[in-house]
Scaffold this active site. Structure first.
Site, PDB file in Angstrom:
ATOM      1  N   ASP A 328       0.860  -1.184   0.000  1.00  0.00           N
ATOM      2  CA  ASP A 328       0.000   0.000   0.000  1.00  0.00           C
ATOM      3  C   ASP A 328       0.891   1.228   0.000  1.00  0.00           C
ATOM      4  O   ASP A 328       1.783   1.355   0.850  1.00  0.00           O
ATOM      5  CB  ASP A 328      -0.884  -0.012   1.259  1.00  0.00           C
ATOM      6  N   ARG A 330      -0.460   4.397  -0.106  1.00  0.00           N
ATOM      7  CA  ARG A 330      -1.253   5.586   0.255  1.00  0.00           C
ATOM      8  C   ARG A 330      -0.653   6.304   1.450  1.00  0.00           C
ATOM      9  O   ARG A 330      -0.660   7.530   1.504  1.00  0.00           O
ATOM     10  CB  ARG A 330      -2.693   5.171   0.575  1.00  0.00           C
TER      11      ARG A 330
END
Length: 412
Positions: A328, A330
């Site tokens: 991930d 983000r």
């Protein structure tokens, strides 16, 4: 095209003979004039006080328009009647050191705050715009038809449309603050940004006098339900969903994930809160495919479906890491900034199961009351693997179970 070309190329990667920046930026100053304007002009390099240029990811389309002769490179916007439809701020968080480092809190007021400089020809552009709109979504019309939502004539119209205030936010990064947020030095951050963008912005490493960067990435859209003043009012309740972009599900209804169902559920909760006298807020971040991009996401889909044994929760995150090198990208460290821009100190109902989002918000000083998971009946069959994997990885669940059968009420 010849009219758009200059006879020589002016390099901007080094300060000009020690000349000071014409409009220095003092990031956390409480007075916008003391803080200084954000100037990303490409037609008048001497005015620039940032790295990069206006428009974020769309700056390259502007360059194509100029190259094709469709846009005059020295064209200046006419800001008549473009002011925000509501007043937002200023709030104390705007000048609290470290609270906001990834957007310009004064960005929606640039037209008025620096009108005199704009009149002089300085290319100062808003990085935030605030307007009104109606949302028309079939799921909300259905919710009204079956009685889950009821029209009140203000938040929800008899037609099933939802009245909102929405704001578009372009990223504006204060590099020393970004570095501190991620626990690295300013020098390391600048060098890494420079190297990992193929040297696109040499000023990152050659202009330490420029602290602000306009990155070529997507921004944020906010949708406000009900009275906007209720958002920052501690005496009134706030329901909020922070949603990261998923074009396949959000727009086209792909059933491999819970994104659109959870987004619609969040909107319903926001409508109900607004109708009860509070406010609702949807924060929509442009972070497609966990900020890894849609191409990577689709490659991962293929890898998940074709692996031995088929799609399974046990290898859900592993397949992403095999393709992208990370599960991930983000990182939610910057996400709370827009909440502080709105003056938020508490979220009464947080419509999310993500611990990454919850932890980032609470670490930033915002209290969260109730956490609202997605209802079992909204989970698409093909999304069961995703939700099981996320719960096993520690996503919030009110009952704390990791067996998805107990959550969605059917075998997987």
């Amino acid at each position: 095209m010849s009219q758009n070309r200059q006879t020589h190329i002016r390099l901007t990667s080094h300060p000009g003979a020690g000349a000071p920046v014409r409009f220095p930026i003092h990031w956390a100053a409480g007075d916008p004039r003391a803080r200084g304007p954000i100037v990303g002009s490409v037609s008048r390099p001497a005015d620039r006080n940032v790295i990069g240029t206006h428009g974020g990811a769309y700056a390259l389309y502007r360059a194509l328009a100029v190259s094709a002769g469709a846009l005059n490179p020295i064209q200046r916007p006419d800001y008549t009647n473009t002011a925000p439809v509501i007043d937002i701020g200023p709030y104390p968080q705007w000048s609290e050191p470290g609270k906001i480092v990834s957007l310009d809190p004064w960005g929606h007021m640039a037209q008025s705050l620096f009108a005199d400089l704009i009149a002089e020809g300085i290319d100062i552009r808003p990085s935030i715009a605030v307007t009104r709109a109606h949302l028309t979504l079939p799921e909300l019309e259905h919710a009204m038809q079956v009685g889950r939502l009821k029209p009140d004539g203000q938040v929800m119209l008899p037609s099933g449309e939802i009245s909102v205030v929405k704001a578009a936010v372009d990223p504006v990064w204060y590099l020393p603050g970004i570095a501190e947020r991620f626990g690295v030095s300013d020098e390391v951050l600048r060098r890494t940004l420079f190297e990992q963008t193929g040297g696109m912005y040499p000023e990152l490493v050659t202009r330490p006098d420029l602290d602000v960067f306009l990155p070529p990435i997507g921004g944020i859209t906010l949708y406000i339900f009900g009275d906007p003043t209720a958002i920052a009012d501690p005496a009134r309740r706030l329901t909020c969903r922070v949603h990261d972009e998923c074009n396949g599900s959000d727009v086209f209804g792909s059933d491999i994930c819970t994104c659109r169902p959870y987004l619609i559920h969040g909107i319903e909760e926001c409508v109900r809160e607004a109708q009860n006298g509070g406010a609702g807020l949807i924060v929509y971040n442009r972070k497609e495919g966990r900020a890894l991009g849609e191409v990577t996401k689709f490659l991962v889909y293929n890898a998940r479906k074709r692996q031995e044994g088929g799609d399974q929760a046990a290898t859900y995150f592993e397949r992403t890491e095999c393709v992208a090198g990370v599960q991930d990208a983000r990182f939610q460290e910057l996400m709370p900034d827009v909440l502080h821009w709105l003056g938020i100190r508490r979220i009464d109902r947080f419509v999310s199961m993500s611990n990454m989002k919850y932890d980032a918000i609470t670490r930033s000083g915002i209290d969260i009351g109730e956490r609202v998971p997605i209802p079992a009946e909204l989970v698409p069959a093909d999304a069961s693997v995703e939700l099981e994997a996320k719960k096993a990885a520690g996503y919030y669940s009110p009952d704390g179970v990791s067996d998805l059968t107990a959550v969605v009420g059917r075998p997987i």
